[in-house]
Write an enzyme that holds these catalytic residues in place. Sequence first.
Site, PDB file in Angstrom:
ATOM      1  N   PHE A 113      53.747  29.805  11.073  1.00  0.00           N
ATOM      2  CA  PHE A 113      52.469  30.441  11.423  1.00  0.00           C
ATOM      3  C   PHE A 113      52.677  31.894  11.888  1.00  0.00           C
ATOM      4  O   PHE A 113      52.240  32.848  11.226  1.00  0.00           O
ATOM      5  CB  PHE A 113      51.802  29.564  12.487  1.00  0.00           C
ATOM      6  CG  PHE A 113      50.793  30.233  13.348  1.00  0.00           C
ATOM      7  CD1 PHE A 113      49.743  30.963  12.785  1.00  0.00           C
ATOM      8  CD2 PHE A 113      50.864  30.141  14.741  1.00  0.00           C
ATOM      9  CE1 PHE A 113      48.805  31.583  13.594  1.00  0.00           C
ATOM     10  CE2 PHE A 113      49.938  30.753  15.552  1.00  0.00           C
ATOM     11  CZ  PHE A 113      48.908  31.479  14.979  1.00  0.00           C
ATOM     12  N   PHE A 136      60.677  23.072   7.947  1.00  0.00           N
ATOM     13  CA  PHE A 136      60.406  21.876   8.758  1.00  0.00           C
ATOM     14  C   PHE A 136      58.925  21.858   9.151  1.00  0.00           C
ATOM     15  O   PHE A 136      58.231  20.862   8.938  1.00  0.00           O
ATOM     16  CB  PHE A 136      61.329  21.853   9.986  1.00  0.00           C
ATOM     17  CG  PHE A 136      61.001  20.741  10.954  1.00  0.00           C
ATOM     18  CD1 PHE A 136      60.745  19.449  10.507  1.00  0.00           C
ATOM     19  CD2 PHE A 136      60.951  20.979  12.322  1.00  0.00           C
ATOM     20  CE1 PHE A 136      60.428  18.417  11.397  1.00  0.00           C
ATOM     21  CE2 PHE A 136      60.637  19.960  13.215  1.00  0.00           C
ATOM     22  CZ  PHE A 136      60.374  18.683  12.756  1.00  0.00           C
ATOM     23  N   LEU A 163      74.923  31.841   9.061  1.00  0.00           N
ATOM     24  CA  LEU A 163      74.268  32.643   8.009  1.00  0.00           C
ATOM     25  C   LEU A 163      74.967  33.986   7.920  1.00  0.00           C
ATOM     26  O   LEU A 163      75.099  34.698   8.920  1.00  0.00           O
ATOM     27  CB  LEU A 163      72.778  32.823   8.359  1.00  0.00           C
ATOM     28  CG  LEU A 163      71.945  33.686   7.427  1.00  0.00           C
ATOM     29  CD1 LEU A 163      71.853  33.064   6.037  1.00  0.00           C
ATOM     30  CD2 LEU A 163      70.532  33.879   7.990  1.00  0.00           C
ATOM     31  N   SER A 175      62.023  27.580  15.146  1.00  0.00           N
ATOM     32  CA  SER A 175      61.968  26.463  16.096  1.00  0.00           C
ATOM     33  C   SER A 175      60.606  25.808  15.936  1.00  0.00           C
ATOM     34  O   SER A 175      59.601  26.497  15.784  1.00  0.00           O
ATOM     35  CB  SER A 175      62.087  26.976  17.540  1.00  0.00           C
ATOM     36  OG  SER A 175      61.678  25.964  18.451  1.00  0.00           O
ATOM     37  N   TYR A 245      62.492  21.241  24.145  1.00  0.00           N
ATOM     38  CA  TYR A 245      61.967  22.570  23.800  1.00  0.00           C
ATOM     39  C   TYR A 245      62.142  23.542  24.964  1.00  0.00           C
ATOM     40  O   TYR A 245      62.705  24.621  24.798  1.00  0.00           O
ATOM     41  CB  TYR A 245      60.495  22.411  23.430  1.00  0.00           C
ATOM     42  CG  TYR A 245      59.786  23.678  22.997  1.00  0.00           C
ATOM     43  CD1 TYR A 245      60.108  24.290  21.783  1.00  0.00           C
ATOM     44  CD2 TYR A 245      58.774  24.237  23.777  1.00  0.00           C
ATOM     45  CE1 TYR A 245      59.435  25.435  21.373  1.00  0.00           C
ATOM     46  CE2 TYR A 245      58.107  25.371  23.373  1.00  0.00           C
ATOM     47  CZ  TYR A 245      58.429  25.970  22.170  1.00  0.00           C
ATOM     48  OH  TYR A 245      57.751  27.109  21.761  1.00  0.00           O
ATOM     49  N   HIS A 281      49.181  25.221  11.243  1.00  0.00           N
ATOM     50  CA  HIS A 281      49.145  24.014  10.427  1.00  0.00           C
ATOM     51  C   HIS A 281      47.962  23.149  10.855  1.00  0.00           C
ATOM     52  O   HIS A 281      47.735  22.964  12.050  1.00  0.00           O
ATOM     53  CB  HIS A 281      50.468  23.264  10.574  1.00  0.00           C
ATOM     54  CG  HIS A 281      50.770  22.438   9.389  1.00  0.00           C
ATOM     55  ND1 HIS A 281      50.110  21.259   9.148  1.00  0.00           N
ATOM     56  CD2 HIS A 281      51.618  22.632   8.360  1.00  0.00           C
ATOM     57  CE1 HIS A 281      50.559  20.756   8.018  1.00  0.00           C
ATOM     58  NE2 HIS A 281      51.464  21.567   7.523  1.00  0.00           N
TER      59      HIS A 281
HETATM   60  P1  NAD Z   1      55.764  27.184  13.368  1.00  0.00           P
HETATM   61  O1  NAD Z   1      56.188  25.784  13.515  1.00  0.00           O
HETATM   62  O2  NAD Z   1      54.587  27.471  12.530  1.00  0.00           O
HETATM   63  O3  NAD Z   1      56.977  28.076  12.823  1.00  0.00           O
HETATM   64  C1  NAD Z   1      58.322  27.813  13.095  1.00  0.00           C
HETATM   65  C2  NAD Z   1      59.121  28.024  11.825  1.00  0.00           C
HETATM   66  O4  NAD Z   1      60.504  27.761  12.062  1.00  0.00           O
HETATM   67  C3  NAD Z   1      58.694  27.073  10.708  1.00  0.00           C
HETATM   68  O5  NAD Z   1      58.511  27.786   9.515  1.00  0.00           O
HETATM   69  C4  NAD Z   1      59.854  26.089  10.592  1.00  0.00           C
HETATM   70  O6  NAD Z   1      59.977  25.543   9.320  1.00  0.00           O
HETATM   71  C5  NAD Z   1      61.015  26.981  11.001  1.00  0.00           C
HETATM   72  N1  NAD Z   1      62.180  26.230  11.488  1.00  0.00           N
HETATM   73  C6  NAD Z   1      62.196  25.239  12.426  1.00  0.00           C
HETATM   74  N2  NAD Z   1      63.454  24.805  12.589  1.00  0.00           N
HETATM   75  C7  NAD Z   1      64.248  25.539  11.759  1.00  0.00           C
HETATM   76  C8  NAD Z   1      65.641  25.565  11.471  1.00  0.00           C
HETATM   77  N3  NAD Z   1      66.482  24.725  12.070  1.00  0.00           N
HETATM   78  N4  NAD Z   1      66.094  26.444  10.562  1.00  0.00           N
HETATM   79  C9  NAD Z   1      65.254  27.287   9.930  1.00  0.00           C
HETATM   80  N5  NAD Z   1      63.936  27.318  10.153  1.00  0.00           N
HETATM   81  C10 NAD Z   1      63.437  26.453  11.066  1.00  0.00           C
HETATM   82  O7  NAD Z   1      55.573  27.756  14.829  1.00  0.00           O
HETATM   83  P2  NAD Z   1      54.993  29.143  15.335  1.00  0.00           P
HETATM   84  O8  NAD Z   1      53.799  28.876  16.125  1.00  0.00           O
HETATM   85  O9  NAD Z   1      54.922  30.106  14.205  1.00  0.00           O
HETATM   86  O10 NAD Z   1      56.139  29.584  16.356  1.00  0.00           O
HETATM   87  C11 NAD Z   1      57.106  30.568  16.021  1.00  0.00           C
HETATM   88  C12 NAD Z   1      57.991  30.813  17.219  1.00  0.00           C
HETATM   89  O11 NAD Z   1      57.218  31.293  18.318  1.00  0.00           O
HETATM   90  C13 NAD Z   1      58.724  29.580  17.725  1.00  0.00           C
HETATM   91  O12 NAD Z   1      60.039  29.945  18.094  1.00  0.00           O
HETATM   92  C14 NAD Z   1      57.950  29.154  18.941  1.00  0.00           C
HETATM   93  O13 NAD Z   1      58.768  28.507  19.870  1.00  0.00           O
HETATM   94  C15 NAD Z   1      57.441  30.494  19.470  1.00  0.00           C
HETATM   95  N6  NAD Z   1      56.203  30.311  20.231  1.00  0.00           N
HETATM   96  C16 NAD Z   1      55.031  30.061  19.604  1.00  0.00           C
HETATM   97  C17 NAD Z   1      53.887  29.855  20.359  1.00  0.00           C
HETATM   98  C18 NAD Z   1      52.549  29.579  19.719  1.00  0.00           C
HETATM   99  O14 NAD Z   1      51.577  29.337  20.437  1.00  0.00           O
HETATM  100  N7  NAD Z   1      52.430  29.624  18.422  1.00  0.00           N
HETATM  101  C19 NAD Z   1      53.949  29.896  21.753  1.00  0.00           C
HETATM  102  C20 NAD Z   1      55.171  30.134  22.350  1.00  0.00           C
HETATM  103  C21 NAD Z   1      56.293  30.355  21.574  1.00  0.00           C
HETATM  104  N1  UDP Z   2      77.843  33.478  12.833  1.00  0.00           N
HETATM  105  C1  UDP Z   2      76.925  33.507  11.807  1.00  0.00           C
HETATM  106  N2  UDP Z   2      76.846  34.623  11.042  1.00  0.00           N
HETATM  107  C2  UDP Z   2      77.618  35.710  11.236  1.00  0.00           C
HETATM  108  C3  UDP Z   2      78.528  35.678  12.315  1.00  0.00           C
HETATM  109  C4  UDP Z   2      78.627  34.543  13.100  1.00  0.00           C
HETATM  110  O1  UDP Z   2      76.198  32.555  11.579  1.00  0.00           O
HETATM  111  O2  UDP Z   2      77.476  36.679  10.492  1.00  0.00           O
HETATM  112  C5  UDP Z   2      77.957  32.281  13.664  1.00  0.00           C
HETATM  113  C6  UDP Z   2      79.371  31.742  13.700  1.00  0.00           C
HETATM  114  O3  UDP Z   2      79.525  30.774  12.685  1.00  0.00           O
HETATM  115  C7  UDP Z   2      79.493  31.144  15.080  1.00  0.00           C
HETATM  116  C8  UDP Z   2      78.364  31.771  15.872  1.00  0.00           C
HETATM  117  O4  UDP Z   2      77.666  32.621  14.983  1.00  0.00           O
HETATM  118  O5  UDP Z   2      79.263  29.759  15.029  1.00  0.00           O
HETATM  119  C9  UDP Z   2      78.853  32.579  17.030  1.00  0.00           C
HETATM  120  O6  UDP Z   2      79.642  33.614  16.553  1.00  0.00           O
HETATM  121  P1  UDP Z   2      80.696  34.375  17.474  1.00  0.00           P
HETATM  122  O7  UDP Z   2      81.394  35.391  16.609  1.00  0.00           O
HETATM  123  O8  UDP Z   2      80.025  34.903  18.665  1.00  0.00           O
HETATM  124  O9  UDP Z   2      81.650  33.238  17.977  1.00  0.00           O
HETATM  125  P2  UDP Z   2      82.920  32.575  17.303  1.00  0.00           P
HETATM  126  O10 UDP Z   2      82.716  32.565  15.816  1.00  0.00           O
HETATM  127  O11 UDP Z   2      84.022  33.439  17.728  1.00  0.00           O
HETATM  128  O12 UDP Z   2      82.944  31.226  17.899  1.00  0.00           O
END
Ligand code: NAD
Ligand code: UDP
Length: 420
Positions: A113, A136, A163, A175, A245, A281
């Site tokens: 969102f 998700f 990544l 998240s 959370y 959503h």
């Molecule tokens: P949302 O659920 O619509 O968006 C979250 C996105 O993160 C989704 O697209 C989901 O698929 C993705 N995601 C979740 N887990 C993931 C993972 N492991 N790897 C990759 N992608 C992942 O929620 P939103 O309302 O858009 O919220 C966005 C952010 O803002 C969140 O971090 C939330 O905690 C924060 N936030 C939102 C609100 C609100 O009221 N909307 C309030 C406080 C904080």
């Molecule tokens: N990491 C990543 N992308 C990057 C560099 C790091 O996803 O380009 C990840 C990496 O796999 C590690 C985490 O970030 O799990 C923390 O990285 P950092 O270098 O701080 O710690 P280290 O790899 O030394 O444990």
Amino acid sequence: MTISVSVFAFVQRRVKVFLLVFLITILVACWALTRSNESVPVTRLSKKLMQEIQQKIEVHNVEMFKQALKPINLKLSELERNFQDYGKKRFLPVKYLAEKDRKRILITGGAGFVGSHLTDALMMAGHEVTVADNYFTGRKQNVEHWIGHENFELINHDIVEPLLIEVDQIYHLASPASPPNYMYNPIKTIKTNAIGTLNMLGLAKRVHARLLLASTSEVYGDPEQHPQNEDYWGHVNPIGPRACYDEGKRVAETMCYAYAKQEHVEVRVARIFNTFGPRMHMSDGRVVSNFIMQALQDKPLTVYGSGTQTRSFQYVSDLVNGLILLMNSNYSKPVNIGNPDEHTIMQFAQIIKKAVGGKAPIVNVKKMEDDPQRRKPDISRALKYLGWKPSVALEVGINRTIEYFKRELHKSKKSKLVDL
Ligand code: NAD
Ligand code: UDP
Ligand code: UDP
């Protein structure tokens, strides 16, 4: 004879002068015309193009750009260059940015969102945007209108895995955000906020990118201080249903400042308060989507508990403005981004019922465990350091969101008919 020769010479001179003046006039007119083509407002030059852009903006609910279009000082040449065909697809206009100003930006959770509205704003500002999302709670459809644009990339990626990518800024939003979504798989919520944030900080460290964490008002838990300012440490139950959370975001904040201190990573932390708008959503279980959907379908509006608990709701375009301002500011401590306009949930149900119309009753149902009782941001820090405050009134935002949900309902009804 001599008279006729001198008359002839005189006429010849006049013709030459006339031709010269004529030529100069033409040149000046041509120059003026090219200048005016560049600077005359779009409305006067290309109504059709403007209408087309407006329609696209409506379809995609691009609030930010509606505001940007208001002064209509964009240049036709600029718009035409950017509102262009790539293959058969037409895109929203994208500002041209010189290379030194153009940033490579990663948005984790960009298909959600908030992330999708942020994507729109940054794309239209002319940056190169990469969205990493595991879908998700988000969906491809939220950013579908950018797929194929040369400045846009969408990666299906779970941030719990590392990544590798080269970027200048990271907006870390990935998240689940609604209580039913983050309680659905609490372990995954913790992994996303803890391991996912660690990975994004590792990435930021490696490529020297600045990272903005989308934190939350939930770090204050069920607050004993009202309104909440950023110096308040919070009141969180570490083993309650919301802990995955709340504590996940708290540890994410802790990690940001550890990487800032130890590894000199530039971090920004936005504590976001309840936000709503188009592209929420329909069934995420949050109060805004629940009440609007219930009212639109003439179903009872379900108030959890007595309804005396309060929330303060901000419209999504205000949040997006705040996030961009914070990312580009020099301020590195946490900043509340929210609208201090506080309502009880019962009042909120009445506001939605009135805005939607219809006869749906409001009913009280079982209360939620550990539901924060009062929530309202103190936004003096955002005002002082970012010059930010919300500008969209609740009623305006609610009406826009209702229109969006109506369109979504209509679409899902139509697709059900096709399924049959
Ligand atoms: P949302 O659920 O619509 O968006 C979250 C996105 O993160 C989704 O697209 C989901 O698929 C993705 N995601 C979740 N887990 C993931 C993972 N492991 N790897 C990759 N992608 C992942 O929620 P939103 O309302 O858009 O919220 C966005 C952010 O803002 C969140 O971090 C939330 O905690 C924060 N936030 C939102 C609100 C609100 O009221 N909307 C309030 C406080 C904080
Ligand atoms: N990491 C990543 N992308 C990057 C560099 C790091 O996803 O380009 C990840 C990496 O796999 C590690 C985490 O970030 O799990 C923390 O990285 P950092 O270098 O701080 O710690 P280290 O790899 O030394 O444990
Ligand atoms: N709520 C409600 N009815 C609903 C959904 C939520 O009364 O159908 C209440 C919920 O108990 C909370 C408030 O509305 O007090 C906001 O809930 P939401 O899930 O939107 O966000 P939260 O601020 O709790 O994360």
